[in-house]
Design a protein around this motif. Structure first.
Motif, PDB file in Angstrom:
ATOM      1  N   ASN A 293     -41.251  -0.283 -22.203  1.00 54.57           N
ATOM      2  CA  ASN A 293     -40.962   0.537 -21.029  1.00 54.57           C
ATOM      3  C   ASN A 293     -41.796   1.803 -21.090  1.00 54.57           C
ATOM      4  OD1 ASN A 293     -39.717   2.084 -22.958  1.00 54.57           O
ATOM      5  ND2 ASN A 293     -37.668   1.394 -22.454  1.00 54.57           N
ATOM      6  N   ARG A 294     -41.506   2.736 -20.227  1.00 55.47           N
ATOM      7  CA  ARG A 294     -42.328   3.942 -20.146  1.00 55.47           C
ATOM      8  C   ARG A 294     -42.184   4.829 -21.379  1.00 55.47           C
ATOM      9  NH1 ARG A 294     -40.306   7.615 -15.402  1.00 55.47           N
ATOM     10  NH2 ARG A 294     -42.159   8.656 -16.123  1.00 55.47           N
ATOM     11  N   PHE A 295     -41.082   4.701 -22.110  1.00 50.17           N
ATOM     12  CA  PHE A 295     -40.891   5.539 -23.287  1.00 50.17           C
ATOM     13  C   PHE A 295     -41.587   4.966 -24.518  1.00 50.17           C
ATOM     14  CE2 PHE A 295     -37.131   6.240 -20.616  1.00 50.17           C
ATOM     15  CZ  PHE A 295     -37.328   7.577 -20.344  1.00 50.17           C
ATOM     16  N   SER A 296     -41.801   3.657 -24.550  1.00 47.14           N
ATOM     17  CA  SER A 296     -42.409   3.044 -25.724  1.00 47.14           C
ATOM     18  C   SER A 296     -43.887   3.395 -25.852  1.00 47.14           C
ATOM     19  CB  SER A 296     -42.238   1.526 -25.681  1.00 47.14           C
ATOM     20  OG  SER A 296     -42.871   0.991 -24.558  1.00 47.14           O
ATOM     21  N   ARG A 297     -44.523   3.829 -24.770  1.00 46.05           N
ATOM     22  CA  ARG A 297     -45.941   4.203 -24.859  1.00 46.05           C
ATOM     23  C   ARG A 297     -46.129   5.486 -25.651  1.00 46.05           C
ATOM     24  NH1 ARG A 297     -46.289   2.852 -18.970  1.00 46.05           N
ATOM     25  NH2 ARG A 297     -45.753   5.038 -18.719  1.00 46.05           N
TER      26      ARG A 297
END
Length: 138
Positions: A64-68
């Protein structure tokens, strides 16, 4: 002057020490009630060592956007090998400042993707000579 302040201090107050009660009986003279340890046997270790990471989580969340932007915090060993928290903070600040300056100047990235050049093309004369020198046997 220090001599005068040393006399002004009062001595520490110690609480009165009470004697132990006199009701405790002396230990018995004979040692017939001594307990001893029974027979001890060595147990063969298990063939398979204990693996703490044997059971993996069966659920794998989708990126998701936080894993980047998420990165695991460094271990204590990694912190000590890289100079401590202060040096890690200084290096992170320098890296962020470098990225900001690079973004402001708009220069090319230090690491660029490779681009392949086209294959060399032969002129008509060179192609004729290559065909003459080529071995035609199948």
């Amino acid at each position: 002057m220090l001599v005068g302040t040393a006399h002004a201090q009062s001595p520490p107050v110690t609480p009165p020490v009470e004697p132990p009660p006199a009701t405790s009986a002396p230990p018995p003279a004979n040692n017939d009630n001594v307990t001893t340890l029974g027979e001890v046997r060595a147990v063969k270790p298990e063939d398979e060592p204990l693996d703490l990471y044997r059971f993996k989580n069966p659920v794998e969340p989708a990126p998701n956007r936080f894993s980047r932007t998420w990165s695991e915090p460094p271990s204590v060993e990694q912190v000590s090998l890289s100079g401590g928290y202060l040096m890690m903070g200084i290096n992170a600040a320098l890296g962020a400042a470098g990225k900001g300056i690079h973004k402001l100047t708009g220069g090319p990235d230090q690491i660029q993707s490779a681009t392949a050049r086209p294959p060399p093309e032969l002129t008509e004369d060179q192609q004729q000579r290559a065909l003459q020198h080529q071995d035609v046997t199948p």
